[in-house]
Design an enzyme around this catalytic site. Structure first.
Site, mmCIF file in Angstrom:
data_model
loop_
_atom_site.group_PDB
_atom_site.id
_atom_site.type_symbol
_atom_site.label_atom_id
_atom_site.label_comp_id
_atom_site.label_asym_id
_atom_site.label_seq_id
_atom_site.Cartn_x
_atom_site.Cartn_y
_atom_site.Cartn_z
ATOM 1 C CG HIS A 100 55.261 -12.715 69.607
ATOM 2 N ND1 HIS A 100 54.386 -13.441 70.134
ATOM 3 C CD2 HIS A 100 55.339 -13.134 68.373
ATOM 4 C CE1 HIS A 100 53.958 -14.324 69.434
ATOM 5 N NE2 HIS A 100 54.663 -14.295 68.125
ATOM 6 C CE LYS A 128 64.644 -13.888 72.740
ATOM 7 N NZ LYS A 128 64.647 -12.870 73.308
ATOM 8 C CD GLU A 188 61.156 -20.397 74.664
ATOM 9 O OE1 GLU A 188 60.154 -19.826 74.507
ATOM 10 O OE2 GLU A 188 62.168 -20.298 75.177
ATOM 11 N NE ARG A 200 66.429 -3.904 76.372
ATOM 12 C CZ ARG A 200 64.974 -3.714 76.614
ATOM 13 N NH1 ARG A 200 64.517 -2.741 77.317
ATOM 14 N NH2 ARG A 200 64.483 -4.580 75.900
HETATM 15 P P1 ADP Z 1 61.912 -10.753 73.006
HETATM 16 O O1 ADP Z 1 63.097 -10.760 73.244
HETATM 17 O O2 ADP Z 1 61.459 -10.487 71.608
HETATM 18 O O3 ADP Z 1 61.100 -9.816 74.033
HETATM 19 P P2 ADP Z 1 60.869 -12.840 74.407
HETATM 20 O O4 ADP Z 1 61.281 -14.273 74.522
HETATM 21 O O5 ADP Z 1 60.698 -12.263 75.681
HETATM 22 O O6 ADP Z 1 61.346 -12.113 73.138
HETATM 23 O O7 ADP Z 1 59.009 -13.027 74.107
HETATM 24 C C1 ADP Z 1 58.135 -12.050 73.954
HETATM 25 C C2 ADP Z 1 56.853 -12.576 73.958
HETATM 26 O O8 ADP Z 1 56.662 -13.498 72.875
HETATM 27 C C3 ADP Z 1 56.339 -12.945 74.956
HETATM 28 O O9 ADP Z 1 55.840 -11.980 76.188
HETATM 29 C C4 ADP Z 1 55.159 -14.033 74.805
HETATM 30 O O10 ADP Z 1 54.188 -13.128 74.670
HETATM 31 C C5 ADP Z 1 55.754 -14.377 73.433
HETATM 32 N N1 ADP Z 1 56.413 -15.744 73.822
HETATM 33 C C6 ADP Z 1 57.580 -16.150 73.963
HETATM 34 N N2 ADP Z 1 57.980 -17.329 73.940
HETATM 35 C C7 ADP Z 1 56.690 -18.037 74.138
HETATM 36 C C8 ADP Z 1 56.302 -19.227 74.332
HETATM 37 N N3 ADP Z 1 57.409 -20.267 74.185
HETATM 38 N N4 ADP Z 1 55.187 -19.688 74.386
HETATM 39 C C9 ADP Z 1 54.158 -18.694 74.066
HETATM 40 N N5 ADP Z 1 54.701 -17.595 73.960
HETATM 41 C C10 ADP Z 1 55.743 -16.843 73.670
HETATM 42 P P1 ADP Z 2 60.789 -3.925 76.743
HETATM 43 O O1 ADP Z 2 61.392 -5.065 76.437
HETATM 44 O O2 ADP Z 2 61.763 -2.893 77.492
HETATM 45 O O3 ADP Z 2 59.773 -4.088 77.191
HETATM 46 P P2 ADP Z 2 60.494 -3.769 73.923
HETATM 47 O O4 ADP Z 2 60.282 -5.256 73.562
HETATM 48 O O5 ADP Z 2 59.660 -2.941 73.229
HETATM 49 O O6 ADP Z 2 60.549 -3.547 75.438
HETATM 50 O O7 ADP Z 2 61.998 -3.312 73.215
HETATM 51 C C1 ADP Z 2 62.447 -1.890 73.531
HETATM 52 C C2 ADP Z 2 63.165 -1.340 72.398
HETATM 53 O O8 ADP Z 2 64.430 -2.097 72.303
HETATM 54 C C3 ADP Z 2 62.608 -1.210 71.211
HETATM 55 O O9 ADP Z 2 62.859 -0.047 70.567
HETATM 56 C C4 ADP Z 2 63.184 -2.359 70.567
HETATM 57 O O10 ADP Z 2 62.733 -2.280 69.235
HETATM 58 C C5 ADP Z 2 64.339 -2.595 70.886
HETATM 59 N N1 ADP Z 2 65.285 -4.014 71.096
HETATM 60 C C6 ADP Z 2 64.990 -4.889 71.951
HETATM 61 N N2 ADP Z 2 65.804 -6.033 71.720
HETATM 62 C C7 ADP Z 2 66.201 -5.667 70.332
HETATM 63 C C8 ADP Z 2 66.949 -6.540 69.404
HETATM 64 N N3 ADP Z 2 67.619 -7.727 69.662
HETATM 65 N N4 ADP Z 2 67.314 -5.837 68.313
HETATM 66 C C9 ADP Z 2 66.814 -4.793 68.090
HETATM 67 N N5 ADP Z 2 66.045 -3.897 68.696
HETATM 68 C C10 ADP Z 2 65.523 -4.158 69.991
#
Ligand code: ADP
Ligand code: ADP
Ligand code: MG
Length: 495
Positions: free
Chosen positions: A239, A120, A204, A296
């Site tokens: 989340h 990130k 953040e 992906r």
């Molecule tokens: P991941 O890699 O686990 O998907 P993301 O950065 O995409 O992580 O964040 C996943 C979710 O967490 C977001 O859809 C949101 O709901 C919450 N989130 C992430 N960053 C923030 C933020 N700075 N403020 C509020 N909610 C957040």
């Molecule tokens: P999307 O981002 O496609 O909306 P998810 O956040 O649910 O969906 O993640 C999709 C799949 O990838 C899940 O099986 C989740 O556990 C896996 N995944 C995503 N990022 C990671 C990570 N950094 N480490 C382990 N598993 C991950």
């Protein structure tokens, strides 16, 4: 440019996504190869494939994460492309490199793009060349606790400590006040180390009421980039998304264009190829901030397929073959509305904790505008080793209300016994005023969902659902009677 390249593709995944990828491969006349663990001997993806090879025991690190073994199987069986699905090895740059080195096409972006966007912090730095708004925060890994506190105070609590290598909603900690910062930071670093093998964390600003809006992009190997509209994924627990839809109820054509163009810049910044998703948070004033890019196929890609009429797996394969995108930005359609419910083997009444067991009854809903992407069948056991998602229930409607009604109908027709699922939760959301009106954010579950609420919902369910079912039935009857090409004739029923 059509090439004949890629006649046999191995799907390095399991469950619904392996089944879904195999479907497109077969439609394209490509031989589909599955790999499986001992727990998945009877799985649907194995049955549906043309060939299937055993990887090893059930745990992922002895099966689906064995990149070298997968490549070996591919080489031994003349496979010329590997589709990684999502999860497992899909975002592993080393695996992608090894696949390419073995003279096999990796159906996804270049390893360098994956490396940049998979981290990130690196992603933020890469994107910073362009004028794309970002959530306020630190731009490098936290090393000094005191410095961290100073930054946090400057940004203003609440803040979020995030693992740079995090994903799937894991590796995030909300810190409400300064006193908690030290302890939370230590825990976050330890967690990041053990979960992702990388202790880098950053801060953040915690946006208190955001919506999660993301853009699907597609890029070929010839420098063409397009965006395929947005998906709204604000209904989340831990989340992580549970319900997604396209388009978003609040995105206007002007904002869509801005988001789309920003997403294309993000993709260009890392020289992206293939299908990818750029995620944003949006505040109440509709300001948006870059969150991350997923390199992906996304779990929720079917809602985009419904509104654009495209098959994203087919597009991924065409791009991997070296074909030029078949459309320009202006050709991209946005028709109707689509909603997806992730059917997890989880108990919503018990904090959405996994609910394992055997699918004693498993009957999927069928009908127009209903799609179920599933990896399971009746009688199968849900293994404890993997993600507890059973399937995705996806529906389509001419407009949002029609899609909601079809989702309610489909949920009622979906019969699962033997374990708890998120189906009742889906019904709760579809009937909730905040969701129906479009006025909701990522706090939906925390704000509105309780054990009691779902029970009340089930009690009143019979009457309401019966009404929906009648309406849906009548619509379908009318459709059968009307000439098929006369699309408009039966739409009016819902107005
Ligand atoms: P991941 O890699 O686990 O998907 P993301 O950065 O995409 O992580 O964040 C996943 C979710 O967490 C977001 O859809 C949101 O709901 C919450 N989130 C992430 N960053 C923030 C933020 N700075 N403020 C509020 N909610 C957040
Ligand atoms: P999307 O981002 O496609 O909306 P998810 O956040 O649910 O969906 O993640 C999709 C799949 O990838 C899940 O099986 C989740 O556990 C896996 N995944 C995503 N990022 C990671 C990570 N950094 N480490 C382990 N598993 C991950
Ligand atoms: Mg994300």
């Amino acid at each position: 440019m059509i090439t004949n390249y890629m006649k046999k593709v191995l799907v390095a995944n399991r469950g619904e996504i392996a089944v879904r990828v195999i479907r497109s491969l077969k439609q394209m006349g490509i031989v589909a190869v599955a790999v499986y663990s001992e727990a998945d001997r009877d799985a649907l993806h194995v049955k549906n494939a043309d060939e299937a090879y055993l990887l090893g025991p059930a745990p992922s690190n002895q099966s689906y994460l064995l990149g070298d073994k997968i490549i070996e199987i591919a080489k031994a069986n003349n496979v010329d492309g590997i589709h990684p699905g999502y999860g497992f090895l899909s975002e592993n740059a080393e695996f992608a490199t090894n696949v390419t080195n073995a003279d096999i096409e990796f159906i996804g972006p270049k390893p360098d793009s994956m490396r940049l966007m998979g981290d990130k912090l690196a992603a933020k730095e890469t994107v910073s060349k362009y004028d794309i708004p970002m959530v306020p925060g630190t731009d490098s890994a936290l090393v000094d606790i005191e410095e961290g506190i100073e930054v946090a105070k400057l940004i203003g609590f609440p803040i979020l400590i995030k693992a740079s290598a995090g994903g799937g909603g894991k590796g995030m900690r909300i810190v409400e006040k300064e006193e908690d910062f030290r302890e939370q930071l230590k825990m976050a670093i330890n967690e990041a180390k053990s979960a992702f093998g990388n202790g880098a964390v950053f801060i953040e600003k915690y946006i208190t009421s955001p919506r999660h809006i993301e853009i699907q992009i597609l890029a070929d190997k010839h420098g063409n980039y397009i965006y395929l509209n947005e998906r709204e994924c604000s209904i989340q627990r831990r989340h992580q998304k549970v319900i997604e839809e396209a388009p978003s109820a609040i995105v206007t054509p002007e904002i869509r264009k801005k988001l789309g163009e920003a997403a294309v810049y993000v993709a260009k910044s890392c020289d992206y190829i293939g299908a990818g998703t750029v995620e944003f948070l949006m505040d109440e004033k509709l300001n948006f901030y870059f969150l991350e890019m997923n390199t992906r196929l996304q779990v929720e890609h079917p809602v985009t397929e419904y509104i654009t009429g495209l098959d994203l797996v087919e597009e991924q394969i065409r791009v991997a073959r070296g074909e030029t995108l078949r459309f320009n930005q202006k050709d991209i359609a946005l028709n109707g509305h689509s909603i997806e419910l992730r059917v997890y083997a989880e108990d919503p009444e018990n904090n959405f904790l996994p609910s394992i067991g055997t699918l004693e009854t498993y009957v999927e809903p069928k009908g127009d505008n209903i799609r179920v992407d599933s990896g399971f069948e009746q009688g199968m056991e849900v293994p404890i080793y993997y993600d507890p998602m059973l399937s995705k229930l996806i529906v389509y409607g001419n407009d949002r209300i029609e899609a909601i009604n079809t989702m309610l109908y489909a949920i009622r027709k979906y019969k699962i016994k033997g374990l708890k699922t998120t189906l009742d939760f889906g019904e709760f959301v579809m009937k909730h005023n905040a969701f129906v009106s479009g006025d909701f954010d990522t706090n939906f579950v925390k704000e509105y969902f309780t054990k009691e609420a779902i029970k009340e919902n089930i009690q009143e369910e019979s009457t309401v659902a019966a009404l929906f079912a009648v309406k849906h039935y009548m619509k379908n009857q009318k459709k059968i009677i009307e000439p098929l090409h006369d699309h408009g004739a039966w739409c009016g029923l819902n107005d």
